[in-house]
Design a protein around this motif. Sequence first.
Motif, short mmCIF file in Angstrom:
data_model
loop_
_atom_site.label_atom_id
_atom_site.label_comp_id
_atom_site.label_asym_id
_atom_site.label_seq_id
_atom_site.Cartn_x
_atom_site.Cartn_y
_atom_site.Cartn_z
N THR A 1 0.85 -1.19 0.00
CA THR A 1 0.00 0.00 0.00
C THR A 1 0.89 1.24 0.00
O THR A 1 2.13 1.16 0.07
N ASP B 1 0.80 5.93 0.59
CA ASP B 1 0.08 7.13 1.03
C ASP B 1 0.86 8.36 0.57
O ASP B 1 2.02 8.54 0.93
N THR C 1 -0.22 11.49 1.14
CA THR C 1 -0.73 12.67 1.85
C THR C 1 0.05 12.87 3.16
O THR C 1 -0.53 13.27 4.17
N ASN D 1 0.49 13.00 8.99
CA ASN D 1 -0.42 13.36 7.91
C ASN D 1 -0.23 14.83 7.57
O ASN D 1 0.00 15.66 8.44
#
Lengths: 426, 426
Positions: free
Chosen positions: B347, B349, B351, B398
Amino acid sequence: MALIVQKYGGTSMGTPERILNVSRRVKRWHDHGHQVVVVVSAMSGETNRLIGLAKAISETPDPRELDQMLATGEQVTIAMLAMSLKSIGLNAKSYTGGQVVIRTDSSFNKARIQSIDESAVRKDLDAGSVVIVAGFQGIDDDGNVTTLGRGGSDTTGVAMAAALKADECQIYTDVDGVYTTDPRVAPKAKKLDRITFEEMLEMASLGSKVLQIRSVEFAGKYQVPLRVLSSFDNENDGAYDDDFKHNVGTLITTESETTMEQPIISGIAFNRDEAKLIVRGVPDQPGIASRILSPVGDANIEIDMIVQNVAADGTTDFTFTVNRSDYKKTLDLMQQIGRDVGAREVTGDDTIVKVSIVGVGMRSHAGVASQMFRTLGAEGINIQMISTSEIKISVVVNEKYLELAVRALHTAFELDRVTGESRAQA
Amino acid sequence: MALIVQKYGGTSMGTPERILNVSRRVKRWHDHGHQVVVVVSAMSGETNRLIGLAKAISETPDPRELDQMLATGEQVTIAMLAMSLKSIGLNAKSYTGGQVVIRTDSSFNKARIQSIDESAVRKDLDAGSVVIVAGFQGIDDDGNVTTLGRGGSDTTGVAMAAALKADECQIYTDVDGVYTTDPRVAPKAKKLDRITFEEMLEMASLGSKVLQIRSVEFAGKYQVPLRVLSSFDNENDGAYDDDFKHNVGTLITTESETTMEQPIISGIAFNRDEAKLIVRGVPDQPGIASRILSPVGDANIEIDMIVQNVAADGTTDFTFTVNRSDYKKTLDLMQQIGRDVGAREVTGDDTIVKVSIVGVGMRSHAGVASQMFRTLGAEGINIQMISTSEIKISVVVNEKYLELAVRALHTAFELDRVTGESRAQA
C-alpha cells in the motif's frame, strides 16, 4: 575521400529545425566517406542581442569583456549542432576557439589569428567524428577569449582549412555563388564557376557582400580552395567529383587554375555608399596632401579614392571619396582645414556612386580602360573620377546612372553571354 | 583588510540595472579596503532557456555538449558585471571556470571540483582588481567544459573561498538569513545569527531551500566561514567588524564558535514532497531488504526514510518514503516486486509530510525525542514513522498536521524567544 571544411552562417543556425537541416547535409557528406569539419556562426540576431546587453551596461563596454560575452553566441550553436548530429547517429564533438586551440593576438574585438594547433581536431576526424568549431573566436597567449570581428566565421573556416590542409573550404550562403554583378541591378548577371582570389578580393572591397575580405586574403595566402555555394541546394551533397568541382557554386582559386578562355573581365562591382569631397585652389607645396588628408584619418574616417590635379597657376585640387555616412562630418572638417591651408573652395557631393570592372584578364589585354570609358560615354554618362589598379578600373558617376552603367558595361564586356555550362567546358 | 568572496544568484544578475546594483555593493566593499571575488550565476531564466534549446534538438541531449552550452549563461554575466564595475571606476576582470582554472572530474552535468589553481586570481587581487568568477562551471583534464549541476554557483563560491583562504564567503539571497523555521508556516520564526555546518546540512537536506547541500558540505570540510545575507540590505556593506560578524545575516560556522547559551535545537525543517510505501508480510529472510529496495534505486528513484519491523510470525514489514512526484511509479514497481517476493500487501500514502527538529544541542541533552513526541501527542497528532540521527529527529505525519506540528514544536523548544539581539549578546 576528401577533407572538407564547411561554414554555415547565423541564418542556417537560426532555429533547431534549420540546425537539423545542416546536420542532414553534414551526414550526407560524411556518408560519402569524407571527413567533415563544420564552422558555425551564432544564431542570427544573437550577437546583436549580446551587444545590446553590453550597451545597456556601458556605452563603451570593455573590449576584453565584450569578447568574453560575444564568444558565447557560437559556443551555443556548436553545442546544438553537435547534439543534433549525435541525434541522427553521427559521432560529433564541438570545440570553442580556445579548445581547438586557435591562437590570436590580443586585439580584442578584431583579433588576428596567429596559429592553429589542429592536432586534437585531426585526432577526432581520424577516429570518425565530425568536428564542429566555433567561428569568430580564438584565445590569446594569456588565455583571454578574443573575437575576430564581424564576418570572422568565414576567416575561421578558411584558417581551419589551411591548418588541416583541407581539400576545400565550403562557405554556405543564401546565394548559389558569385555573380558577374548584382542580379537585382543587371538581370542578365550570370553565376561564375570560378574566380581568382585577386578578383574576389577586388569584388569584396568594391562592395560585393558574398565573402569577407579577410577570409579571401587568408585563402589566397594559404592557397585554400574556397567555394561559395547555396545552403538551399542539396542534390550535390557529398559528390565531390569533377562535375561538382567544376560546376557547383563558385570556386575561388589561383589564377593558374582558371582557363585559357578567361574573359577579359570577370565582374562588375558597385558601391552606393560613396560621397566625394573637393578641395580646390590649394598652394602646391610639399606636404600639402598630408596636411589635408591626415586629419581625416585622425578623425577615424576612411578615405577610399584620392585624385590630385595640378593647375597651371601653382595651385592644386584634391578630390577624394569617403563613406556616405561620414559625409557631413568630413565636409565640416574640410571646411576648417580649407581655411587653414588657404584653399580657394571646399565643396562636396553625396549623390555619387562608384562602378568598377574587375578581371585578371585586363593584365594581358590593352584598351580595357578606353573601352570602359567609350561605353559609358556612349550612354551619356559623365565620369567624375577614375582610379585604377592592376586588375580593376573604378569610376565615380552620378548615382542616377548606376543601373545604366552596370548594364551597359555588363553587355560591352560580354558578360551577358557567360554561362555556367560554357565556362565549365572551356 | 579582509578577502571576501561574494556570490550572487540569477535574480541579482537578471537585468543591467540589477547588475549595476551589485556593482555598487562590490564597490562599497572594495572602497573599505577589502579584496573582493564575486561569483555569479546566469541571468534568471537563462539556464532554462538554454535547456529548452537543447531539448528542441534532442530529448536526451549529449551531456558534454549540454555543458558546453549551459556554461555560456555565466560567461555572459561575468562579462556584464566586469563591464559594469569598470564603468563605475573599478579595475575588474572576469574568469570562466576554465580560465581560473577550476578543475573538475568529467561527470558532465554534475561534475565535482577536484582542484583550483587560484594563482592568477590572487595576482589580480593583489594588483587591486575585483575578480569575477563564473559559477556552476569548470573544466576537466581534457579541456572539456563541465557544469556542477543546479545550485552549483554556491559550490563555486565556497570552493573559491577555500582555495583563497578567504575570510568569509557571503551568499546573497532574497532572505536575510536562516530562520528557525519557515516564517510562512510559523509566524514566530526567528532569524538565527549562527548555525553549525552540521545543523545547516540537516536543514538543507530536510527541505530548507536557502543553501545547496553540496556547498554546505564543502564549507564544512574546508572550514570556510559561510554567511547567508540579504541582497536588499545595503547598510552594512564593507563594515566587516565585530558587529557585522555577529549580527548580519546568518553565519554558518563550526560548533566551537557557537555560544554556551546554544538552545537545544536550532530549527525546525519540514518537507511536503513526501510519499510513503508500505510492503507488509514479507518472509523475513537474509537479502530481502535488498530484493525490495534495490529495484527502486535502479529505477533512479531516491529513497529517503526506511523503517523495518519484524513481526512475531516470521514475516517483516518495510515502510519507506520517496519524493511525492515518484509516488505512482514507485507504487507500480512495488506491486510487481510485492508479488515476486510473496508480500501479503503493498500500500502507499501520498498525503504525508516530514517534520524534523535539528540541533547540535541534542547531543548533550537527554529527552529531546520524548519531548518532541509528547508535544505532538498533546496536539493529537499521530506519528507514522520516526527516523533519527545524531543531531536531528524526523517524524512522518499526515499532511493536514504540518502547520500545527511546526508551531507546537517551535514553541515547545523555546524558539519563539530566540532573537537576533539576545543571541548576539550571548
